[in-house]
Write an enzyme that holds these catalytic residues in place. Structure first.
Site, PDB file in Angstrom:
ATOM      1  N   ARG A  60      -0.680  10.025  14.120  1.00  0.00           N
ATOM      2  CA  ARG A  60       0.439   9.475  13.351  1.00  0.00           C
ATOM      3  C   ARG A  60       1.311   8.611  14.242  1.00  0.00           C
ATOM      4  NH1 ARG A  60       3.075  11.641   9.164  1.00  0.00           N
ATOM      5  NH2 ARG A  60       4.150   9.642   9.287  1.00  0.00           N
ATOM      6  N   LYS A 101       0.821  -1.212   0.000  1.00  0.00           N
ATOM      7  CA  LYS A 101       0.000   0.000   0.000  1.00  0.00           C
ATOM      8  C   LYS A 101       0.857   1.265   0.000  1.00  0.00           C
ATOM      9  CE  LYS A 101      -0.686  -0.063   5.042  1.00  0.00           C
ATOM     10  NZ  LYS A 101       0.066   1.151   5.374  1.00  0.00           N
ATOM     11  N   ASP A 102       2.123   1.154   0.403  1.00  0.00           N
ATOM     12  CA  ASP A 102       3.018   2.313   0.414  1.00  0.00           C
ATOM     13  C   ASP A 102       3.688   2.559  -0.931  1.00  0.00           C
ATOM     14  OD1 ASP A 102       2.539   2.699   3.130  1.00  0.00           O
ATOM     15  OD2 ASP A 102       4.244   1.467   3.750  1.00  0.00           O
ATOM     16  N   ARG A 113      -8.950   8.424   3.820  1.00  0.00           N
ATOM     17  CA  ARG A 113      -9.886   7.413   3.321  1.00  0.00           C
ATOM     18  C   ARG A 113     -10.726   6.848   4.460  1.00  0.00           C
ATOM     19  NH1 ARG A 113      -9.681   2.295   4.112  1.00  0.00           N
ATOM     20  NH2 ARG A 113      -7.556   2.488   4.912  1.00  0.00           N
ATOM     21  N   ARG A 114     -10.054   6.483   5.563  1.00  0.00           N
ATOM     22  CA  ARG A 114     -10.786   5.965   6.711  1.00  0.00           C
ATOM     23  C   ARG A 114     -11.695   7.026   7.300  1.00  0.00           C
ATOM     24  NH1 ARG A 114      -5.250   3.335   9.005  1.00  0.00           N
ATOM     25  NH2 ARG A 114      -5.338   1.323   7.914  1.00  0.00           N
ATOM     26  N   CYS A 162      -2.159   9.812  -1.162  1.00  0.00           N
ATOM     27  CA  CYS A 162      -2.598   9.886   0.226  1.00  0.00           C
ATOM     28  C   CYS A 162      -3.363  11.166   0.526  1.00  0.00           C
ATOM     29  CB  CYS A 162      -1.406   9.745   1.167  1.00  0.00           C
ATOM     30  SG  CYS A 162      -0.132  11.000   0.945  1.00  0.00           S
ATOM     31  N   ARG A 175       0.771   4.266  18.082  1.00  0.00           N
ATOM     32  CA  ARG A 175      -0.638   4.638  17.986  1.00  0.00           C
ATOM     33  C   ARG A 175      -1.482   3.906  19.033  1.00  0.00           C
ATOM     34  NH1 ARG A 175      -2.032   4.470  11.646  1.00  0.00           N
ATOM     35  NH2 ARG A 175       0.050   3.586  11.398  1.00  0.00           N
TER      36      ARG A 175
END
Length: 313
Positions: A151, A85-86, A133-134, A244, A157
């Site tokens: 972050r 995904k990165d 997105r979330r 992003c 987190r």
């Protein structure tokens, strides 16, 4: 015996998934009679250095891979384990994704105080996420939530959930699975509520495009269905030129068809950060490139390109 130097970010998750890949490659090499040994090289990326700004504001693509790819090109390392995904849509000349192994659970998940579900969170609950997105999809589902940026690495987190007064945080289930922390998950978020980001849960193992030894070894680690699904999702992302800064996601599932072939079913989303508008589409096909383009074009017809342009994508 060849020594293979493996580049990785230095977070606990990156090291864990890299070591898991190395152990599997050792088994593959031994079974194939390939003589090699592995050593790790930790690399700090720009995305790791900038932790006080949201990803959407940092901008740019490849925040977590550019330094690692440069090390590959320079010959300082022989392979790298990335979270797929990165990976930016544009491929770096001279490098190749040698393997896309079997995908972990691609869903997002909720970690909450008191182990409550999304529907049980109180009105105005503070929910932390680093992803537009979330955020967009959560707010579309529950506009009463107070979604805030958070972050850091997965472990930091989780600490912030306890230390900074959040009621919940949203993470990729794959990371918690790989770390052995499934018990921290309060709820898996259905793609009906929160479509995952492109290639979430998948790894991309990268090497130099002219390294025949590595390409042969890594090719034995490829999972065909995962590679097919990720290709469709990434084609969708590339067609829309999303990044992003954009609330954008896609999730493809591979199914066997009656003729013995493969069929892809994919859902995708593009929206505004506040969740006030979400464009969702679904499609089916056997060609991942055509399917990715099909869903992107359907969304463009509904104004997805305008949303992306307005957000700077």
């Amino acid at each position: 015996m060849r020594t293979i130097t493996v580049g990785t970010r230095q977070s606990a998750l990156a090291l864990t998934q890299t070591n898991q890949v190395i152990e599997r490659l050792k088994e593959i090499a031994e079974n194939a009679g390939i003589a090699c040994r592995f050593e790790l090289k930790k690399i700090i990326t720009r995305g790791d250095r900038i932790l006080d700004v949201t990803l959407s504001k940092v901008g740019g693509k490849g925040l977590f891979v550019k330094e690692i790819e440069q090390a590959l090109l320079d010959g300082a390392i022989d392979m790298a384990v990335h979270s797929m995904k990165d990976m930016p849509w544009e491929r770096q000349e001279g490098l190749s994704i040698g393997a896309t192994p079997l995908r972990e659970d691609p869903r997002d998940c909720l970690v909450t105080r008191g182990n409550v579900s999304l529907s049980e969170l109180p009105r105005g609950a503070r929910v932390g996420t680093s992803s537009l997105r979330r955020s967009a999809q959560l707010l579309a589902y529950r506009p009463d939530l107070n979604v805030e940026s958070i972050r850091g690495n997965i472990d930091s987190r989780l600490r912030k959930l306890e230390e900074e007064g959040f009621d919940a945080i949203v993470l990729a289930a794959a990371g918690l699975h790989r770390m052995g922390w499934k018990d921290r998950i309060s709820e898996y978020l259905s793609p009906d509520i929160c479509i995952p980001t492109v290639a979430q849960g998948a790894l991309g193992i990268e090497c130099r495009a002219d390294d025949a030894f590595m390409l042969d070894l890594l090719g034995r680690f490829e999972d065909a269905d995962t590679a097919l699904a990720v290709r469709a999702e990434r084609q969708f992302l590339g067609r829309l030129n999303g990044g992003c800064q954009i609330p954008i996601g896609a999730y493809a599932v591979v199914k066997d068809d009656a003729a013995g072939g493969k069929q892809l079913e994919m859902t995708a989303v593009v929206g505004t950060p506040d969740g006030s508008r979400l464009i969702k589409e679904w499609g089916r096909g056997s060609d991942p490139i055509q399917l990715g383009d099909l869903l992107a074009d359907k969304m463009i017809e509904q104004g997805a390109d305008r949303i992306i342009a307005e957000l700077g994508g």
